[in-house]
Design an enzyme around this catalytic site. Structure first.
Site, PDB file in Angstrom:
ATOM      1  N   LYS A 126       0.860  -1.194   0.000  1.00 43.30           N
ATOM      2  CA  LYS A 126       0.000   0.000   0.000  1.00 43.30           C
ATOM      3  C   LYS A 126       0.896   1.244   0.000  1.00 43.30           C
ATOM      4  CE  LYS A 126      -4.216  -1.840   0.931  1.00 43.30           C
ATOM      5  NZ  LYS A 126      -4.539  -2.202   2.323  1.00 43.30           N
ATOM      6  N   HIS A 129       1.305   6.905   2.938  1.00 40.58           N
ATOM      7  CA  HIS A 129       0.524   8.136   2.850  1.00 40.58           C
ATOM      8  C   HIS A 129       0.861   9.119   3.966  1.00 40.58           C
ATOM      9  CE1 HIS A 129      -2.103   6.809   6.093  1.00 40.58           C
ATOM     10  NE2 HIS A 129      -2.277   5.658   5.475  1.00 40.58           N
ATOM     11  N   HIS A 132       0.922   8.039   7.648  1.00 39.52           N
ATOM     12  CA  HIS A 132       2.118   7.306   8.077  1.00 39.52           C
ATOM     13  C   HIS A 132       3.295   8.257   8.279  1.00 39.52           C
ATOM     14  CE1 HIS A 132       0.075   3.639   6.218  1.00 39.52           C
ATOM     15  NE2 HIS A 132       0.107   3.450   7.514  1.00 39.52           N
TER      16      HIS A 132
HETATM   17  N1  ARG Z   1      -0.255  -0.848   9.967  1.00 32.35           N
HETATM   18  C1  ARG Z   1      -1.219  -0.129  10.728  1.00 32.35           C
HETATM   19  C2  ARG Z   1      -1.875   0.960   9.894  1.00 32.35           C
HETATM   20  O1  ARG Z   1      -1.314   1.399   8.920  1.00 32.35           O
HETATM   21  C3  ARG Z   1      -0.625   0.525  11.941  1.00 32.35           C
HETATM   22  C4  ARG Z   1       0.005  -0.419  12.914  1.00 32.35           C
HETATM   23  C5  ARG Z   1       0.015   0.151  14.279  1.00 32.35           C
HETATM   24  N2  ARG Z   1       0.748  -0.629  15.242  1.00 32.35           N
HETATM   25  C6  ARG Z   1       0.272  -1.631  15.959  1.00 32.35           C
HETATM   26  N3  ARG Z   1       1.067  -2.211  16.797  1.00 32.35           N
HETATM   27  N4  ARG Z   1      -0.962  -2.053  15.814  1.00 32.35           N
HETATM   28  O2  ARG Z   1      -2.958   1.401  10.229  1.00 32.35           O
END
Ligand code: ARG
Length: 577
Positions: A126, A129, A132
């Site tokens: 993905k 963005h 992030h």
């Molecule tokens: N990959 C997830 C997202 O983009 C965020 C992960 C956050 N960290 C966690 N330990 N759940 O929304």
């Protein structure tokens, strides 16, 4: 010298109150007419059975409090106000920062204890963005702030590299994937086939079954599926790494969701032992009524695990591996319920460290008068924002001869535009409390006079240029180093020095609240106060030599202060513009 501690010691002797109590009672008055420190006498009033005003007057007149570094001690109603001698103060603060340089404000508050900062955590296949980028900027800055305070920081990137969507991607790639497009622009190609999958799935339900089957095979470790998944992951990571390099960010590990997927059995074991698993519509859940939270699903009715179970496994793993003092998750506020549930499950299972797990949330990213070619799902890709910011910065520098050196060539302009353009984006993420939504607008973020990275960087470069001119005029660094700093007593000089003296406290408070903006706000104030001083005073000429040298030392201190604070924010200054 720490004036507050010194005043505490003396006051404690005079008042016969406990030092720690006195220290906590001392205030920093909001107005400078009320001195640098104030001691309220209400507490004493109770034990001495005298009016606080009378006590304040008595204390203010007590000769035992007199010191050469205290200019005046005055009673003001129920308060005793202390005015620190400005010359002494200037000398104390500036000699400290000039001696320590970038280590000014370092402390051993952390004592080597481990803080895990999890940030960035994009999803593979993905686009990266602007949300992030928010966690990336925050997490990077927090890591540096904790390190400055003597913590051992582990930077973790919890990649979203697991879940049923990979069954879909594998299926889609086999049907429509273009190998060379994948290598040339991995995330674009993966996004293209992912979108196509969702379109075709509507009229062809067999595709969904195929995807589920492929995910099951992936989970079982089937060779071909695993190879494809690994390829998607590796190529995505390569693209993310380019972003990280631009931002100057790095990680100690990329243990993503898949890494913890293997550790779910341990989670189930633990929850079973504690008898916490309840059956609910075929799923296995942990009830969290006593936390006023909805149940946390651990295993779905089809036997697969979910995001939350992987996060429970991750927290357990992190504790076993690092015995963390704090385990910080820099993740958007919309996930706050998720984290409350995860931490509650750990707490219910008797894991003490649940209280040391902290969700550091942040707001939404919005845009004012900005157009980007948004891709699927209306997301703005960070690279587009960065490139546009760099291009716009270049235009500004090119068209503004006041900002830049007259002899700056094309290559230098490009280098500076790159740094300033990226810093402008980072600063916009960090300049206000993280829970507030942020609005990007070119006018604000690239305003060389505003609350912006360009303003800070420009102030730094211009101060450097004064110091270069001093060298050209044969004013040696030794001369500046030996300047009589106690000459810096004007209101404008004092304002800068006072703000510089607040750096250590601001860093410590920023860590306490996990709010890098506390450092951002202070450095912006320092730059503003310095410019006020610079605009209204002669430095290199038009003043006597002793004052000139002292002011050059203030320039040096200003540079150190701006550089060390911006570094804590993940922003790089430039030596000249
Ligand atoms: N990959 C997830 C997202 O983009 C965020 C992960 C956050 N960290 C966690 N330990 N759940 O929304």
């Amino acid at each position: 010298m720490d004036y507050r501690t010194e005043i505490t010691r003396k006051l404690s002797r005079v008042s016969e109150l406990d030092e720690s109590l006195v220290y906590s009672l001392i205030e920093v008055p909001p107005q400078k007419e009320m001195g640098d420190y104030a001691f309220p006498c209400y507490t004493l009033s109770k034990s001495l059975r005298k009016s606080p005003n009378a006590i304040a007057a008595e204390i203010a007149g007590d000769d035992r409090l007199k010191e050469p570094w205290i200019d005046t001690i005055a009673a003001n109603g129920p308060y005793v106000n202390f005015f620190i001698d400005r010359g002494h103060f200037s000398h104390a603060v500036l000699s400290d920062i000039l001696y320590k340089g970038s280590h000014f404000g370092d402390s051993d508050e952390g004592g080597g204890r481990t803080v895990i900062v999890e940030y960035s955590s994009p999803n593979i296949a993905k686009p990266f963005h602007v949300g992030h980028a928010f966690t990336t900027a925050l997490g990077h800055s927090l890591s540096r702030i904790y390190e400055k305070l003597g913590y051992h920081v582990v930077r973790m990137n919890h990649l979203g590299d697991y879940g049923t969507q990979f069954g879909k991607l594998i299926t889609a790639f086999r049907l429509w994937g273009d190998e060379s497009a994948l290598l040339a622009s991995p995330i674009n190609e993966l996004l293209r086939i992912y979108v196509r999958f969702h379109e075709e799935e509507k009229s062809d339900p067999a595709l969904s079954d195929l995807a589920r089957e492929n995910f099951r095979r992936l989970e079982e470790g089937a060779k071909e599926e695993k190879m494809l998944w690994e390829k998607f992951r590796e190529l995505s990571l390569k693209e993310f790494s380019a972003v990280y390099e631009k931002l100057g960010v790095s990680f100690d590990n990329y243990n993503g969701e898949s890494f913890y997927g293997d550790r779910i059995p341990e989670v189930l074991n633990m929850l079973n032992q504690k008898n916490l698993l309840t059956e609910s519509d075929g799923a296995r859940v942990v009830m969290l009524d006593e936390y006023n939270l909805p149940p946390c699903i651990i295993v779905k009715s089809d036997g697969t695990t979910i995001y939350a179970s992987r996060d429970i496994a991750a927290a357990m793993y992190r504790y076993e591996t690092y015995h963390f003092h704090k385990n910080i998750y820099v993740v958007g506020l919309p996930q706050s319920l998720h984290f409350r549930q995860v931490f509650a499950v750990l707490d219910k299972a008797g894991r003490d460290y649940a209280k040391d797990c902290i969700h550091v949330g942040f707001g939404l990213v919005k845009f004012k008068n900005m157009k980007f070619s948004t891709r699927e799902g209306n997301i703005v890709v960070l690279d587009d924002l960065l490139n546009e910011s760099i291009a716009k910065t270049r235009e500004i520098i090119q068209s503004n001869a006041i900002i830049r050196d007259a002899d700056m060539d094309e290559q230098r302009i490009n280098e500076i535009a790159q740094k300033v353009g990226i810093s402008s984006v980072i600063y916009t993420y960090l300049r206000a409390g993280r829970e507030r939504d942020i609005v990007f607008s070119w006018e604000e973020m690239l305003d060389f006079e505003g609350d912006s990275a360009p303003y800070l960087i420009y102030t730094y470069a211009r101060t450097r240029s004064i110091l270069r001119k001093a060298v050209e005029r044969d004013i040696s660094p030794e001369r500046i180093a030996n300047a009589d700093l106690s000459l810096l007593v004007s209101d404008e000089e004092n304002a800068v020095i006072k703000l510089i003296s607040e750096i250590p406290d601001a860093v410590s408070k920023a860590a306490g609240a996990n709010e890098p903006f506390m450092v951002a706000r202070l450095v912006a104030q320092i730059a503003r106060a310095f410019n006020r001083f610079y605009n209204n005073n002669n430095i290199l000429s038009g003043t006597d030599l002793a004052r000139r040298d002292a002011r050059l030392a203030l320039c040096e201190a200003n540079c150190i202060a701006i550089k060390l604070c911006t570094e804590l924010l993940g922003i790089e200054v430039v030596e000249r513009m």
